[in-house]
Design a protein around this motif. Sequence first.
Motif, PDB file in Angstrom:
ATOM      1  N   HIS A  13      36.765  42.068  44.966  1.00  7.30           N
ATOM      2  CA  HIS A  13      38.101  41.858  45.517  1.00  7.30           C
ATOM      3  C   HIS A  13      39.054  41.279  44.474  1.00  7.30           C
ATOM      4  O   HIS A  13      40.121  41.818  44.234  1.00  7.30           O
ATOM      5  CB  HIS A  13      38.028  40.944  46.745  1.00  7.30           C
ATOM      6  N   CYS A  14      38.681  40.158  43.841  1.00  4.95           N
ATOM      7  CA  CYS A  14      39.574  39.522  42.869  1.00  4.95           C
ATOM      8  C   CYS A  14      39.232  39.884  41.423  1.00  4.95           C
ATOM      9  O   CYS A  14      39.945  39.493  40.502  1.00  4.95           O
ATOM     10  CB  CYS A  14      39.578  38.007  43.054  1.00  4.95           C
ATOM     11  N   ASP A  15      38.134  40.629  41.202  1.00  5.54           N
ATOM     12  CA  ASP A  15      37.720  41.126  39.892  1.00  5.54           C
ATOM     13  C   ASP A  15      37.499  40.002  38.870  1.00  5.54           C
ATOM     14  O   ASP A  15      37.825  40.140  37.703  1.00  5.54           O
ATOM     15  CB  ASP A  15      38.731  42.146  39.365  1.00  5.54           C
ATOM     16  N   ILE A  16      36.945  38.883  39.329  1.00  4.66           N
ATOM     17  CA  ILE A  16      36.633  37.760  38.453  1.00  4.66           C
ATOM     18  C   ILE A  16      35.120  37.649  38.343  1.00  4.66           C
ATOM     19  O   ILE A  16      34.402  37.741  39.328  1.00  4.66           O
ATOM     20  CB  ILE A  16      37.241  36.453  38.994  1.00  4.66           C
ATOM     21  N   THR A  17      34.642  37.457  37.119  1.00  5.72           N
ATOM     22  CA  THR A  17      33.213  37.284  36.875  1.00  5.72           C
ATOM     23  C   THR A  17      32.921  35.792  36.775  1.00  5.72           C
ATOM     24  O   THR A  17      33.622  35.067  36.073  1.00  5.72           O
ATOM     25  CB  THR A  17      32.803  37.990  35.577  1.00  5.72           C
ATOM     26  N   PHE A  18      31.883  35.335  37.467  1.00  4.78           N
ATOM     27  CA  PHE A  18      31.537  33.920  37.477  1.00  4.78           C
ATOM     28  C   PHE A  18      30.018  33.763  37.453  1.00  4.78           C
ATOM     29  O   PHE A  18      29.283  34.646  37.866  1.00  4.78           O
ATOM     30  CB  PHE A  18      32.135  33.199  38.694  1.00  4.78           C
TER      31      PHE A  18
END
Length: 143
Positions: A13-18
């Motif tokens: 959804h937000c295209d952030i890798t964590f």
Amino acid sequence: MTAALGIKGQCAHCDITFELKPWQLNAIAIEEPFDCPYCHRELELRCPRQLRHFKSLEYWALVRPSMVTFTCVVLIVALVAEWVGLISVIGQFNISLVVLLVHFMVLRYARHRQRITLNLHAVEPTLPIEQLTRIACARLGQR
């Protein structure tokens, strides 16, 4: 699963890798959705190939302790064999170097296998129980 370090998740959804925390890894293992730390959407792992790869990581958890045990045993056996006179000092040195090389290569391969990025998809919101009750009452009232 805490031995598996380096597992990342990417929110679709937000295209952030964590970096995934141990409780998030446990949630993925039991196929339970969890919240994205950035967009707060519920995420789950849907890809069967990635799920199989993730579940196979538990086999790599025991590589480090077993390799430490194997290396120590071989070094002790080489030392005793040199002490008894079965091999020379140079032979013991060569065996020790080869075992240490194999040890570090196996650990590097295991660490490489553990570094993956999982594509996490947002869970479609389910209807709350109140809405389901109203829908059921409306359908029953139509009859």
